[in-house]
Design a protein around this motif. Structure first.
Motif, short mmCIF file in Angstrom:
data_model
loop_
_atom_site.label_atom_id
_atom_site.label_comp_id
_atom_site.label_asym_id
_atom_site.label_seq_id
_atom_site.Cartn_x
_atom_site.Cartn_y
_atom_site.Cartn_z
N GLU A 164 0.83 -1.21 0.00
CA GLU A 164 0.00 0.00 0.00
C GLU A 164 0.86 1.26 0.00
N ALA A 165 1.90 1.29 0.84
CA ALA A 165 2.78 2.46 0.89
C ALA A 165 3.56 2.60 -0.41
N ARG A 166 3.98 1.50 -0.99
CA ARG A 166 4.72 1.56 -2.26
C ARG A 166 3.83 2.11 -3.37
N ARG A 167 2.58 1.68 -3.37
CA ARG A 167 1.64 2.20 -4.37
C ARG A 167 1.40 3.69 -4.14
N ALA A 168 1.24 4.10 -2.90
CA ALA A 168 0.94 5.50 -2.60
C ALA A 168 2.07 6.43 -3.04
N ILE A 169 3.31 6.05 -2.78
CA ILE A 169 4.41 6.95 -3.11
C ILE A 169 4.60 7.08 -4.62
N VAL A 170 4.32 6.00 -5.35
CA VAL A 170 4.38 6.08 -6.82
C VAL A 170 3.26 6.99 -7.33
N ASP A 171 2.04 6.79 -6.83
CA ASP A 171 0.91 7.61 -7.26
C ASP A 171 1.10 9.08 -6.91
N ALA A 172 1.89 9.35 -5.86
CA ALA A 172 2.07 10.73 -5.40
C ALA A 172 3.25 11.43 -6.06
N LEU A 173 3.97 10.77 -6.96
CA LEU A 173 5.15 11.39 -7.56
C LEU A 173 4.91 12.78 -8.14
N PRO A 174 3.80 13.01 -8.87
CA PRO A 174 3.60 14.37 -9.39
C PRO A 174 3.52 15.43 -8.30
#
Length: 276
Positions: A164-174
């Motif tokens: 979940e954290a790995r997905r969140a940080i990728v989605d938050a890159l912008p």
């Protein structure tokens, strides 16, 4: 990677000004298309009736919902004027959470307002962010009442080494690329290994640097009480937004959130970016 389409979910029986303001800000930042979405359904009556009386009540209820959705479209278009390169409105008579989850397929990021803590909400008119985040399959930005902008001068990543954290940080890159200061924080749980947490946070900081994002890592020596420590560090670094994975599981068709995720949804100081 950017957010080419931002979606904002409007509630029928809640204020929408703060979510709309954040949506306008992000649409401008990312030069994104902006979609407004809302739905409402007839609440089950507290009494039973039939025949002509029931038909009249049904028609009146549907007419009221249509009028409210039309008013929300007007509010959306007025608030977004001049902020987005393209506007689109979607609405329906139906259960709000189900409709918003369905429409989220068209968006990179969904924005919604927080619900009042402890307040009873009608699922036929108001969407609970806790329900959305577990079902939507897109990153969700939850805007508390009173927060007028996404303050990216300091962003806190609440790290935990799980999917979940790995997905969140990728989605938050912008968002992270536009932040002035990024802190990657892991709170070690009572039975956790701080050395292992430090190694993990170091890897995340290094990974962010490969995406041209400067970040610092933080693993407090104190263990346990994750929610309280998260608030403490967020205050210390002046975080305007928190990025986190949303943790939970389904049981008997009810979405059960982890304690930290629930805490993030209930705090009222800053925007929270959640992904699962």
């Amino acid at each position: 990677m950017t957010y080419s389409t931002v979606m904002v979910a409007l509630q029928c029986d809640q204020p929408n000004a703060y979510a709309l303001g954040i949506a306008a800000e992000l649409a401008e930042r990312f030069e994104a298309r902006l979609i407004g979405v809302s739905a409402s359904d007839l609440s089950p009556p507290l009494y039973y009736t039939s025949g002509d009386s029931a038909e009249r009540l049904l028609e009146q209820g549907i007419a009221t919902i249509r009028k409210r959705l039309a008013d929300l479209e007007t509010e959306f278009r007025d608030a977004m004027r001049g902020h987005a390169r393209e506007l689109q409105w979607r609405s329906a008579i139906g259960q709000p959470a189900k409709y918003i989850v369905q429409q989220a397929r068209a968006a990179d990021l969904v924005i919604t307002g927080a619900t009042d803590r402890g307040a009873l909400t009608d699922p036929f008119t108001v969407t609970d962010p806790a329900d959305l985040v577990m079902r939507i399959g897109r990153p969700l930005l939850v805007v508390p009442t009173g927060v007028c902008r996404v303050d990216l001068s300091s962003v806190l990543v609440a790290w935990k080494d799980n999917p979940e954290a790995r997905r969140a940080i990728v989605d938050a890159l912008p968002l992270l690329r536009q932040a002035s200061h990024v802190t990657v924080l892991e709170i070690v749980e009572e039975d956790g290994d701080r050395a292992e947490a430090l190694a993990g946070v170091h890897d995340v900081v290094d990974w962010l640097s490969r995406h041209h994002i400067h970040a610092v890592g933080d693993v407090p020596a104190e263990a346990g009480d994750v929610a309280a420590q998260l608030d403490k560090v967020a205050d210390r670094v002046g975080a305007g937004a928190i990025i986190a994975g949303a943790y939970g599981h389904s049981r008997f068709r009810e979405w059960i959130l982890g304690g930290v995720t629930q805490h993030l949804l209930e705090q009222s100081a800053r925007c929270v970016f959640l992904a699962r």
